[in-house]
Enzyme design. Structure first.
Site, mmCIF file in Angstrom:
data_model
loop_
_atom_site.group_PDB
_atom_site.id
_atom_site.type_symbol
_atom_site.label_atom_id
_atom_site.label_comp_id
_atom_site.label_asym_id
_atom_site.label_seq_id
_atom_site.Cartn_x
_atom_site.Cartn_y
_atom_site.Cartn_z
ATOM 1 N N LYS A 54 0.829 -1.099 0.032
ATOM 2 C CA LYS A 54 -0.126 0.046 0.200
ATOM 3 C C LYS A 54 0.931 1.128 0.031
ATOM 4 O O LYS A 54 0.490 2.298 -0.711
ATOM 5 C CB LYS A 54 -0.850 0.023 1.295
ATOM 6 C CG LYS A 54 -2.234 -0.932 1.003
ATOM 7 C CD LYS A 54 -2.724 -1.214 2.306
ATOM 8 C CE LYS A 54 -3.830 -2.441 2.129
ATOM 9 N NZ LYS A 54 -4.416 -3.020 3.299
ATOM 10 N N GLN A 98 -5.301 -1.582 9.258
ATOM 11 C CA GLN A 98 -5.154 -2.830 8.792
ATOM 12 C C GLN A 98 -5.746 -4.229 9.681
ATOM 13 O O GLN A 98 -5.535 -4.386 11.024
ATOM 14 C CB GLN A 98 -3.663 -3.445 8.582
ATOM 15 C CG GLN A 98 -3.280 -4.745 7.708
ATOM 16 C CD GLN A 98 -3.636 -4.570 6.586
ATOM 17 O OE1 GLN A 98 -3.874 -3.577 5.557
ATOM 18 N NE2 GLN A 98 -3.848 -5.779 5.841
ATOM 19 N N ASP A 121 -11.664 2.364 3.668
ATOM 20 C CA ASP A 121 -11.836 0.916 3.443
ATOM 21 C C ASP A 121 -13.438 0.845 2.945
ATOM 22 O O ASP A 121 -13.771 -0.347 2.429
ATOM 23 C CB ASP A 121 -11.693 0.162 4.635
ATOM 24 C CG ASP A 121 -10.208 -0.309 4.714
ATOM 25 O OD1 ASP A 121 -9.797 -0.927 3.658
ATOM 26 O OD2 ASP A 121 -9.741 -0.536 5.884
HETATM 27 N N1 LIG Z 1 -8.352 -2.636 6.552
HETATM 28 C C1 LIG Z 1 -8.148 -3.618 5.888
HETATM 29 N N2 LIG Z 1 -8.462 -3.343 4.371
HETATM 30 C C2 LIG Z 1 -8.364 -4.494 3.575
HETATM 31 O O1 LIG Z 1 -8.443 -4.130 2.193
HETATM 32 C C3 LIG Z 1 -7.463 -5.530 4.157
HETATM 33 C C4 LIG Z 1 -7.299 -5.716 5.268
HETATM 34 N N3 LIG Z 1 -7.586 -4.700 6.124
HETATM 35 N N4 LIG Z 1 -6.765 -6.932 5.543
HETATM 36 C C5 LIG Z 1 -6.460 -7.952 4.581
HETATM 37 C C6 LIG Z 1 -7.272 -7.965 3.474
HETATM 38 C C7 LIG Z 1 -6.567 -8.503 2.433
HETATM 39 N N5 LIG Z 1 -6.381 -7.522 1.457
HETATM 40 C C8 LIG Z 1 -5.640 -7.580 0.036
HETATM 41 C C9 LIG Z 1 -5.259 -6.742 -0.525
HETATM 42 C C10 LIG Z 1 -4.278 -6.819 -1.556
HETATM 43 C C11 LIG Z 1 -3.837 -8.134 -2.139
HETATM 44 C C12 LIG Z 1 -2.793 -7.913 -3.344
HETATM 45 O O2 LIG Z 1 -2.327 -7.140 -3.685
HETATM 46 N N6 LIG Z 1 -2.657 -9.247 -3.791
HETATM 47 C C13 LIG Z 1 -1.489 -9.431 -4.658
HETATM 48 C C14 LIG Z 1 -0.442 -10.142 -4.462
HETATM 49 C C15 LIG Z 1 -0.447 -10.779 -2.961
HETATM 50 C C16 LIG Z 1 0.870 -11.619 -2.840
HETATM 51 O O3 LIG Z 1 1.635 -11.825 -3.478
HETATM 52 O O4 LIG Z 1 0.929 -12.061 -1.293
HETATM 53 C C17 LIG Z 1 -2.153 -10.212 -5.871
HETATM 54 O O5 LIG Z 1 -3.434 -10.837 -5.597
HETATM 55 O O6 LIG Z 1 -1.731 -10.299 -6.875
HETATM 56 C C18 LIG Z 1 -4.212 -9.123 -1.392
HETATM 57 C C19 LIG Z 1 -5.082 -9.033 -0.244
HETATM 58 C C20 LIG Z 1 -6.777 -6.333 1.935
HETATM 59 N N7 LIG Z 1 -7.212 -6.691 3.218
HETATM 60 MG MG LIG Z 2 -10.390 -2.610 1.472
#
Ligand SMILES: Nc1nc(=O)c2c([nH]1)NC[C@@H]1CN(c3ccc(C(=O)N[C@@H](CCC(=O)O)C(=O)O)cc3)C=[N+]21
Ligand SMILES: [Mg+2]
Ligand SMILES: NC(=O)C1=CN([C@@H]2O[C@H](COP(=O)(O)OP(=O)(O)OC[C@H]3O[C@@H](n4cnc5c(N)ncnc54)[C@H](OP(=O)(O)O)[C@@H]3O)[C@@H](O)[C@H]2O)C=CC1
Length: 283
Positions: A54, A98, A121
């Site tokens: 992020k 988070q 969020d």
């Molecule tokens: N307050 C809060 N807001 C959230 O939006 C939030 C959270 N907490 N806690 C966890 C979950 C999970 N989440 C993800 C975001 C981006 C990828 C992401 O970018 N994934 C990449 C790479 C993942 C990797 O290689 O580990 C992909 O899918 O290509 C994954 C998971 C947001 N979350």
């Molecule tokens: Mg989110």
């Protein structure tokens, strides 16, 4: 048929590039860039990775990122006090705490304490309620990112049968509300759903947000369906895989998101967009 790939990584990069140009125009006009406060409590390794990416997205978008990294022992009162101070800070446009939080902290109380106008969020009851009433304000990032991907397909969504597998507050439920607003007919499935394969077999749009690798079988996918995979499941060898049996599903779907490189990057791009909106800018 072999599905076309919905390349979330590429679409997210394009969105972030456009935001960077917008920040450039803002600063040339003498305005400050949008600012996002990211709060991380404890040392969950996955959370640390997400928070790092992020920050990188903020840097690419020209958004100022303000990082608060607190020990796992942080009390509920101390975290609430931080949220209140960020709410009151005119230099902060967006606040993201988070998840998951340590077990001794009431995450729902923290979500409720964030100023809805800074809730990038989109998790606050106010923002969810507005979405439920077809008057969205700040929209939850993962569903919003998936709606952007659906728009990329160029398909008309009106009247399509959509099945959302998973009913969490942060993904499944708000995604069902988004699809309903787009005039799909929506079925939400969860752990008490009977005959899930039959539900999925009827769907023109399938969203999987369960958190179990290969949970949705490829042969459940109706030929020509659009398939969106939210799942992020870390395997023993540290690779990640989605909730859909991808190799089989892609032979039936018309469009499909890969994992990685599909929904995940779109969640982060939507977060950057929401930070602009919270700062009072139109996209
Ligand atoms: N307050 C809060 N807001 C959230 O939006 C939030 C959270 N907490 N806690 C966890 C979950 C999970 N989440 C993800 C975001 C981006 C990828 C992401 O970018 N994934 C990449 C790479 C993942 C990797 O290689 O580990 C992909 O899918 O290509 C994954 C998971 C947001 N979350
Ligand atoms: Mg989110
Ligand atoms: N790509 C991204 O940007 C993001 C990815 N994720 C990932 O998405 C996945 C889901 O996350 P999240 O929504 O937070 O997860 P939750 O664990 O909060 O919710 C999971 C949902 O799946 C349902 N479920 C569990 N077992 C079954 C079953 N056997 N049949 C049908 N439904 C079932 C649960 O049902 P019930 O309601 O009955 O308990 C629940 O509604 C995870 O892999 C997570 O890491 C999450 C956020 C963002």
């Amino acid at each position: 048929m072999s599905a076309r790939i919905l390349d979330g990584k590429a679409v997210a990069a394009r969105i972030i590039e456009q935001l960077a140009q917008q920040t450039e125009r803002l600063t040339q006009a003498g305005k400050r860039p949008p600012a996002l406060a990211v709060v991380l409590v404890g040392e969950d390794p996955a959370s640390a990775i997400y928070v790092r990416s992020k920050k990188q997205d903020c840097a690419k978008s020209g958004i100022r990122s303000i990082s608060h990294e607190l020990p796992a022992s942080t009390s509920q009162e101390a975290l609430l006090a931080l949220v209140h101070s960020l709410n009151a800070d005119p230099e902060v446009d967006g606040i993201l705490v988070q998840l998951p939080l340590p077990a001794h902290i009431d995450a729902d109380a923290i979500t409720a304490a964030i100023d809805p106008a800074k809730d990038v969020d989109g998790f606050h009851s106010y923002n969810i309620g507005r979405l439920a009433q077809k008057m969205p304000t700040l929209r939850p990032c993962t569903p919003k990112g998936m709606m952007t991907l659906l728009a990329e397909t160029g398909e008309n969504l009106v009247g399509k049968d959509a099945v959302v597998v998973g009913a969490s507050n942060i993904v499944g439920r708000p995604m069902a509300l988004e699809l309903l607003m787009a005039r799909c007919t929506v079925t939400i499935c969860h752990s008490a759903t009977h005959d899930l394969p039959a539900k999925v077999r009827g769907a023109d749009i399938v969203v999987a947000a369960v958190g179990r690798p290969q949970f949705v079988k490829g042969d459940w996918i109706k030929p020509g369906a659009i398939v969106l995979d939210v799942g992020i499941n870390r395997l023993d060898d540290d690779r990640i895989t989605g909730d859909i049996e991808y190799e089989v599903a892609r032979e039936r779907a018309s469009w499909i998101t890969p994992v990685p490189g599909g929904v995940g990057p779109m969640t982060r791009a939507s977060l950057m967009e929401n930070t602009f909106i919270a700062a009072g800018h139109t996209l």
